[in-house]
Write a protein that holds these residues in place. Structure first.
Motif, PDB file in Angstrom:
ATOM      1  N   PRO A   6      97.683  -1.218 109.549  1.00 27.27           N
ATOM      2  CA  PRO A   6      97.555  -0.158 110.552  1.00 27.27           C
ATOM      3  C   PRO A   6      98.165  -0.606 111.877  1.00 27.27           C
ATOM      4  O   PRO A   6      97.858  -1.696 112.358  1.00 27.27           O
ATOM      5  N   ALA A   7      99.035   0.235 112.436  1.00 26.69           N
ATOM      6  CA  ALA A   7      99.760  -0.170 113.640  1.00 26.69           C
ATOM      7  C   ALA A   7      99.822   0.971 114.656  1.00 26.69           C
ATOM      8  O   ALA A   7      99.895   2.143 114.285  1.00 26.69           O
ATOM      9  N   LEU A   8      99.777   0.604 115.938  1.00 25.23           N
ATOM     10  CA  LEU A   8     100.000   1.560 117.024  1.00 25.23           C
ATOM     11  C   LEU A   8     101.271   1.161 117.756  1.00 25.23           C
ATOM     12  O   LEU A   8     101.500  -0.019 117.996  1.00 25.23           O
ATOM     13  N   ILE A   9     102.078   2.156 118.110  1.00 25.18           N
ATOM     14  CA  ILE A   9     103.250   1.867 118.934  1.00 25.18           C
ATOM     15  C   ILE A   9     103.134   2.726 120.197  1.00 25.18           C
ATOM     16  O   ILE A   9     103.058   3.951 120.108  1.00 25.18           O
ATOM     17  N   TYR A  10     103.102   2.074 121.342  1.00 31.26           N
ATOM     18  CA  TYR A  10     102.866   2.787 122.601  1.00 31.26           C
ATOM     19  C   TYR A  10     104.154   3.146 123.342  1.00 31.26           C
ATOM     20  O   TYR A  10     105.088   2.348 123.410  1.00 31.26           O
ATOM     21  N   PHE A  11     104.157   4.360 123.910  1.00 34.74           N
ATOM     22  CA  PHE A  11     105.291   4.879 124.690  1.00 34.74           C
ATOM     23  C   PHE A  11     104.751   5.452 125.994  1.00 34.74           C
ATOM     24  O   PHE A  11     103.599   5.866 126.044  1.00 34.74           O
ATOM     25  N   ASP A  54      90.362  -2.132 112.062  1.00 38.29           N
ATOM     26  CA  ASP A  54      91.354  -3.014 111.426  1.00 38.29           C
ATOM     27  C   ASP A  54      92.787  -2.732 111.863  1.00 38.29           C
ATOM     28  O   ASP A  54      93.722  -2.911 111.095  1.00 38.29           O
ATOM     29  N   ILE A  55      92.976  -2.279 113.111  1.00 42.06           N
ATOM     30  CA  ILE A  55      94.334  -2.152 113.630  1.00 42.06           C
ATOM     31  C   ILE A  55      94.867  -3.576 113.801  1.00 42.06           C
ATOM     32  O   ILE A  55      94.256  -4.398 114.486  1.00 42.06           O
ATOM     33  N   ARG A  56      95.960  -3.899 113.168  1.00 42.56           N
ATOM     34  CA  ARG A  56      96.461  -5.264 113.148  1.00 42.56           C
ATOM     35  C   ARG A  56      97.591  -5.513 114.145  1.00 42.56           C
ATOM     36  O   ARG A  56      97.906  -6.637 114.474  1.00 42.56           O
ATOM     37  N   LEU A  57      98.243  -4.400 114.516  1.00 39.28           N
ATOM     38  CA  LEU A  57      99.481  -4.548 115.257  1.00 39.28           C
ATOM     39  C   LEU A  57      99.522  -3.488 116.346  1.00 39.28           C
ATOM     40  O   LEU A  57      99.350  -2.299 116.066  1.00 39.28           O
ATOM     41  N   VAL A  58      99.701  -3.922 117.607  1.00 41.51           N
ATOM     42  CA  VAL A  58      99.913  -2.960 118.686  1.00 41.51           C
ATOM     43  C   VAL A  58     101.243  -3.315 119.345  1.00 41.51           C
ATOM     44  O   VAL A  58     101.384  -4.370 119.953  1.00 41.51           O
ATOM     45  N   VAL A  59     102.213  -2.426 119.172  1.00 37.16           N
ATOM     46  CA  VAL A  59     103.545  -2.673 119.712  1.00 37.16           C
ATOM     47  C   VAL A  59     103.712  -1.843 120.983  1.00 37.16           C
ATOM     48  O   VAL A  59     103.322  -0.677 121.013  1.00 37.16           O
ATOM     49  N   HIS A  60     104.263  -2.425 122.025  1.00 36.77           N
ATOM     50  CA  HIS A  60     104.613  -1.644 123.207  1.00 36.77           C
ATOM     51  C   HIS A  60     106.118  -1.456 123.278  1.00 36.77           C
ATOM     52  O   HIS A  60     106.848  -2.385 123.543  1.00 36.77           O
ATOM     53  N   TYR A  61     106.533  -0.220 123.007  1.00 31.90           N
ATOM     54  CA  TYR A  61     107.941   0.156 123.124  1.00 31.90           C
ATOM     55  C   TYR A  61     108.268   0.318 124.605  1.00 31.90           C
ATOM     56  O   TYR A  61     109.332  -0.049 125.062  1.00 31.90           O
ATOM     57  N   GLU A  67      95.113  -1.344 126.031  1.00 30.53           N
ATOM     58  CA  GLU A  67      95.850  -0.817 124.876  1.00 30.53           C
ATOM     59  C   GLU A  67      96.000  -1.872 123.787  1.00 30.53           C
ATOM     60  O   GLU A  67      95.787  -1.610 122.605  1.00 30.53           O
ATOM     61  N   ALA A  68      96.364  -3.083 124.186  1.00 31.49           N
ATOM     62  CA  ALA A  68      96.506  -4.149 123.199  1.00 31.49           C
ATOM     63  C   ALA A  68      95.146  -4.485 122.587  1.00 31.49           C
ATOM     64  O   ALA A  68      95.053  -4.885 121.426  1.00 31.49           O
ATOM     65  N   GLY A  69      94.090  -4.302 123.398  1.00 31.15           N
ATOM     66  CA  GLY A  69      92.739  -4.628 122.936  1.00 31.15           C
ATOM     67  C   GLY A  69      92.246  -3.748 121.805  1.00 31.15           C
ATOM     68  O   GLY A  69      91.190  -3.997 121.225  1.00 31.15           O
ATOM     69  N   ARG A  70      93.000  -2.701 121.471  1.00 32.54           N
ATOM     70  CA  ARG A  70      92.581  -1.856 120.339  1.00 32.54           C
ATOM     71  C   ARG A  70      92.873  -2.541 119.028  1.00 32.54           C
ATOM     72  O   ARG A  70      92.414  -2.113 117.970  1.00 32.54           O
ATOM     73  N   ALA A  71      93.641  -3.625 119.074  1.00 32.05           N
ATOM     74  CA  ALA A  71      93.924  -4.381 117.852  1.00 32.05           C
ATOM     75  C   ALA A  71      92.720  -5.248 117.513  1.00 32.05           C
ATOM     76  O   ALA A  71      92.009  -5.725 118.389  1.00 32.05           O
ATOM     77  N   GLY A  72      92.507  -5.421 116.222  1.00 32.55           N
ATOM     78  CA  GLY A  72      91.579  -6.422 115.717  1.00 32.55           C
ATOM     79  C   GLY A  72      90.153  -6.342 116.216  1.00 32.55           C
ATOM     80  O   GLY A  72      89.545  -7.362 116.518  1.00 32.55           O
ATOM     81  N   ARG A  73      89.578  -5.157 116.265  1.00 33.68           N
ATOM     82  CA  ARG A  73      88.173  -5.077 116.676  1.00 33.68           C
ATOM     83  C   ARG A  73      87.269  -5.755 115.665  1.00 33.68           C
ATOM     84  O   ARG A  73      86.143  -6.108 115.976  1.00 33.68           O
ATOM     85  N   ASP A  74      87.733  -5.922 114.427  1.00 35.04           N
ATOM     86  CA  ASP A  74      86.922  -6.594 113.413  1.00 35.04           C
ATOM     87  C   ASP A  74      87.003  -8.120 113.556  1.00 35.04           C
ATOM     88  O   ASP A  74      86.453  -8.859 112.751  1.00 35.04           O
ATOM     89  N   GLY A  75      87.699  -8.589 114.592  1.00 36.88           N
ATOM     90  CA  GLY A  75      87.751 -10.028 114.836  1.00 36.88           C
ATOM     91  C   GLY A  75      88.816 -10.765 114.041  1.00 36.88           C
ATOM     92  O   GLY A  75      88.982 -11.972 114.189  1.00 36.88           O
ATOM     93  N   LYS A  76      89.562 -10.050 113.193  1.00 37.45           N
ATOM     94  CA  LYS A  76      90.575 -10.735 112.395  1.00 37.45           C
ATOM     95  C   LYS A  76      91.910 -10.822 113.132  1.00 37.45           C
ATOM     96  O   LYS A  76      92.190 -10.037 114.034  1.00 37.45           O
ATOM     97  N   SER A  77      92.722 -11.749 112.695  1.00 35.97           N
ATOM     98  CA  SER A  77      93.984 -12.055 113.363  1.00 35.97           C
ATOM     99  C   SER A  77      94.883 -10.825 113.501  1.00 35.97           C
ATOM    100  O   SER A  77      95.201 -10.154 112.530  1.00 35.97           O
ATOM    101  N   SER A  78      95.295 -10.546 114.742  1.00 39.23           N
ATOM    102  CA  SER A  78      96.136  -9.387 115.027  1.00 39.23           C
ATOM    103  C   SER A  78      97.194  -9.777 116.055  1.00 39.23           C
ATOM    104  O   SER A  78      97.074 -10.819 116.688  1.00 39.23           O
TER     105      SER A  78
END
Lengths: 514, 347
Positions: A229-234, A297-304, A316-327
């Motif tokens: 699961p990934a977010l890309i920010y614009f 389980d968002i693993r990847l937050v990309v900032h375009y 925004e980056a903090g939305r990654a890995g709320r389950d504590g796993k590597s992101s």
């Protein structure tokens, strides 16, 4: 009942996260509390559980109406039904109906504007209010990145409601901002619960590219391999849409959607829910996406595109890995980005000439007895962004040139206050530019990205769980998260019967009979 | 293409006698008497209210495209009066069949609640059947939620049975549509298994414009309403139409008042005095009443000779345009009389 039992009973969580129990205990004892917890740590439980346990009503001031509405929907879905959001979007009749039965609720969300009205306060005064919550409390401070002037009058609301205990919450408050919050709420003795902001499971990775085309290629390169699961920010809606479509064309076996504030509410809800449900794996979005999203389980937050200050980036980056796993948080950056951001910052405030022009126009109209739209319609007179218009409205209000939605302008009065408006405008400009510079300095630093990012919030840092950052050495090949998606199957309209069976839960039953 | 087809069809039907705003009003289902009259006179009732969420900007944008494509052109340089070109006519002939299947007037006021009831029913029953009670309902319309709640208490013990029956009905009904239409309908459904596609996603998956996706879905829902009306084989779908009425938009308050005075045998002049309104206004009320009431005494206001004269003008000139008709009848015949005659003519 033990707090843990209550947590499990009402919200089905097995244990508290860092800070929650400490804050809740103090709140239940009637203390005034300031809680600063990192993004994604479950701040809302800090008042939602007390709302269930206290013998009375909890009022929550929240700055974003859409966020408020989402939270109410989620709480209701989770079985917390005695909850309502009061704001200017509520249809009049609905509001009248609700106002008469406010005592039926335990948790009442209000917008700061809504709370300011005397008549609204009168309704709330009838109620046994046991807790007053200021959500996103950094909005109180001019030095907070989302300054909301309405927030500075919250102390009046608190007084009007008979001074109930106050809980102020924020995910992003530097020591300066914390001091502002205490002062503005007139609560110098608040009990502080400040927790470190740094997230040990997020690695930061800055990649410099030549142009937008390369940004797209990098995103394809990364997401082609990582089915997570990934977010890309614009920063622009249009860019979010365009890149979503280009990506979809390049990655036909992935589910990609876009999301921004310009979309209709029900369509937005669909995208949000599909993402929660793992039907979508990549979302191209603006900052409108993410608040109140509890996907663990968002693993990847990309900032375009980068936001305009460090605090927004952390959120925004903090939305990654709320389950504590590597992101991983990736920033794709090209030289021209700074100029784009600088022009966005510039447009957030009016130029002094614009204000002068407006005043002259109004004076001329008054002189010639011509009709002028009321101050609330000021945007029709100016070709400016919403934020810039609001700035002018607020300044004129502060200096008594607008009162009760009426113009109170004369030339002498304007000349008296013009200087102080100009000074304030300059001050805000400098401040916003310095925030932007801080962010771009961070992107270009050679030092540890993690430490530099959090340094204005704290002095000590946790050990990274996995890799640290691209300046300390980041190797994609060593990042091996559990992949959570399969490539999606090709799609045939003729298969609709099978799909309809599955949709109506009949698949298994049908298979048996065949 | 569907949206385009509907627009061209409408412009052909109004034949430059009405403005382009009148088509917009028709599509969003404006309750104005003029719009309802247009729908009747120009045989466009099937499109009435099929696109309630259409914004004026989207509508104008689509018109611009049709102008650019040479399917329409501005008649006499008038922006508001659009004329269909030969190219447009040819295209429309080849596309006409796909435009069948809308029943706007017939199911006015029914489609939206029926649609939401059906969709919320599926979401609720598929989730609860899996013991999943935490879901965000696809609609927060109070009445719809109430309806499904009652429905749920009544049928929850037989949920698998009800879902199986619904499958049977939907399978049968959707088989009457194209695979694409059926498939898009299924993709839009939110259930335990998946959250339904947004219009934007449908648009990507099916490579159609967003308005075309929306209208294709609308057509499927009209189709479902239509099959349950015409056959006894759809008991579940029928349940979702409970207490829904195609009822005409009721008379406006002010026209109702005039009607009451009329029923007390007051004359037009007396009504004007009692209500302190101008003749024009009262005449508007009478036209409104004439459209709604089956027993309207048309011939209190026009004699049969006048009626015949107007009818002839309509026939000869092939027009419903008031101004045009007025120019071809005796100067003493009023607009009011022409409007009444047209309603009678259509009844």
């Amino acid at each position: 009942m033990l707090l843990e039992e209550a947590l499990n009973h009402y919200f089905h969580y097995d244990f508290f996260r860092e800070g929650q129990k400490e804050i809740i205990s103090d709140v239940l004892q009637g203390k005034d509390v300031l809680g600063v917890l990192p993004t994604g740590s479950g701040k809302s439980i800090c008042y939602q559980l007390p709302a269930k346990l206290l013998d009375g009503i909890t009022v929550v001031v929240s700055p974003l109406i859409s966020l408020m509405i989402d939270q109410v929907k989620e709480l209701k879905a989770a079985g917390f039904k005695e909850v309502i959001a009061l704001n200017s979007f509520l249809p009049f009749q609905e509001q009248q109906r609700v106002l008469k039965s406010l005592d039926a609720f335990r948790l009442i969300y209000v917008s700061p504007e809504w709370l300011q009205k005397r008549s609204h306060q009168n309704y709330l005064q009838q109620l046994p209010i046991k807790l007053f919550v200021v959500d996103e409390a950094h909005c109180i401070s001019q030095w907070g990145h989302e300054f909301r002037p309405d927030y500075q009058r919250l102390h009046e609301g608190i007084e009007a409601l008979g001074n109930p205990p106050v809980l102020a919450l924020s995910a992003t408050a530097t020591p300066d901002v914390q001091a502002d919050i205490l002062q503005s709420l007139h609560k110098p003795n608040m009990k502080k619960h400040i927790y470190p902001m740094d997230r040990e499971n997020i690695a930061f990775c800055v990649e410099e590219v030549e142009n937008d085309q390369e940004k797209l290629e990098r995103i394809v390169g990364i997401t082609k391999y990582y089915f997570v699961p990934a977010l890309i920010y614009f920063t622009s809606r249009q860019a979010a849409e365009e890149v979503a479509l280009s990506l979809a064309a390049k990655l036909p076996d992935r589910k990609i959607a876009y999301y921004h504030g310009g979309m209709e509410a029900t369509e937005r809800l669909r995208i949000q829910q599909q993402f929660m449900n793992n039907q979508i794996d990549i979302i191209c979005c603006t900052s409108a996406f993410g608040m109140g999203i509890n996907k663990p389980d968002i693993r990847l937050v990309v900032h375009y595109h980068l936001p305009l200050q460090v605090e927004s980036y952390i959120q925004e980056a903090g939305r990654a890995g709320r389950d504590g796993k590597s992101s991983v948080g990736v920033i794709l950056y090209q030289k021209g980005d700074f100029r784009l951001s600088a022009s966005m910052v510039k447009n957030e405030l009016p130029a002094m000439e614009e204000i002068d022009r407006l005043i002259t126009m109004i004076l001329t109209c008054q002189h010639n007895h011509m009709d002028i739209p009321p101050p609330e319609q000021m945007h029709t007179l100016l070709d400016l962004q919403e934020g810039a218009v609001r700035f002018i409205q607020r300044q004129l209000q502060k200096h008594g040139l607008i009162h009760d939605n009426k113009w109170m302008i004369d030339d002498a009065k304007w000349q008296q206050v013009r200087g102080s408006v100009m000074n304030y405008l300059e001050k805000r400009k400098r401040y916003k530019n310095s925030k932007l510079n801080e962010l771009y300095q961070w992107v270009q630093t050679k030092a540890c990205l993690r430490k530099t990012l959090y340094q204005s919030f704290q002095d000590e840092f946790k050990e990274p769980l996995d890799q640290c950052c691209s300046n300390c050495g980041f190797d994609w090949s060593r990042w091996q998260p559990k992949l959570s998606f399969q490539a999606t199957e090709a799609f045939h309209p003729a298969d609709w019967r099978k799909k309809l069976q599955r949709t109506l839960n009949l698949e298994e039953a049908q298979d048996e009979t065949v | 293409m569907l949206f385009r087809g509907i627009l061209i069809d409408c412009f052909q039907k109004i034949n430059q006698e009405r403005t382009s705003s009148s088509i917009y009003n028709l599509l969003i289902g404006k309750k104005a008497i003029q719009t309802i009259q247009d729908a009747r006179f120009y045989h466009m009732g099937n499109y009435y209210g099929i696109y309630p969420g259409l914004t004026k900007a989207e509508y104008l944008q689509q018109l611009q495209q049709l102008l650019k494509l040479d399917y329409l052109l501005e008649a006499d340089g008038e922006e508001q009066k659009l004329q269909i070109t030969e190219k447009g006519k040819a295209w429309l002939t080849s596309y006409k069949e796909s435009l069948d299947g809308f029943y706007g007037s017939k199911y006015k006021n029914m489609l939206e609640p029926f649609k939401q009831r059906l969709l919320l029913f599926i979401q609720t029953f598929t989730n609860t059947a899996k013991n999943h009670y935490r879901f965000i309902p696809i609609t927060d319309n109070h009445d719809i939620e109430r309806f499904i709640k009652d429905f749920y208490t009544q049928y929850k013990h037989r949920s698998t049975e009800v879902l199986q029956q619904l499958y049977k009905e939907l399978e049968q009904a959707l088989s009457g549509l194209s695979d694409l239409e059926a498939s898009m309908f299924v993709d839009r459904i939110t259930s335990y298994y998946s959250y339904g596609s947004s219009l934007q996603q449908l648009s990507q998956d099916y490579r159609l414009s967003i308005p075309d996706c929306y209208l294709t879905l609308q057509k499927s829902f009209y189709h479902l309403l239509n099959v349950q009306t015409n056959s006894e084989n759809y008991p579940i779908l029928k349940l979702f139409t409970k207490h829904l009425h195609t009822a005409e938009t009721p008379l406006s308050q002010t026209a109702q008042f005039t009607l009451r005075l009329l029923q007390k045998q007051h004359s037009l002049e007396e009504i004007m005095k009692i209500r302190r309104l101008k003749a024009n206004t009262i005449q508007d009320h009478l036209v409104e009443i004439a459209m709604h009431e089956d027993e309207f005494p048309f011939f209190d206001y026009l004699d049969s000779a006048i009626y015949e004269e107007i009818k002839t003008a309509v026939y000869n000139k092939q027009t419903y345009r008031l101004k045009e008709i007025k120019n071809h009848v005796h100067p003493e015949i009023s607009y009011f009389q022409i409007r009444l005659a047209l309603i009678l003519y259509k009844k």
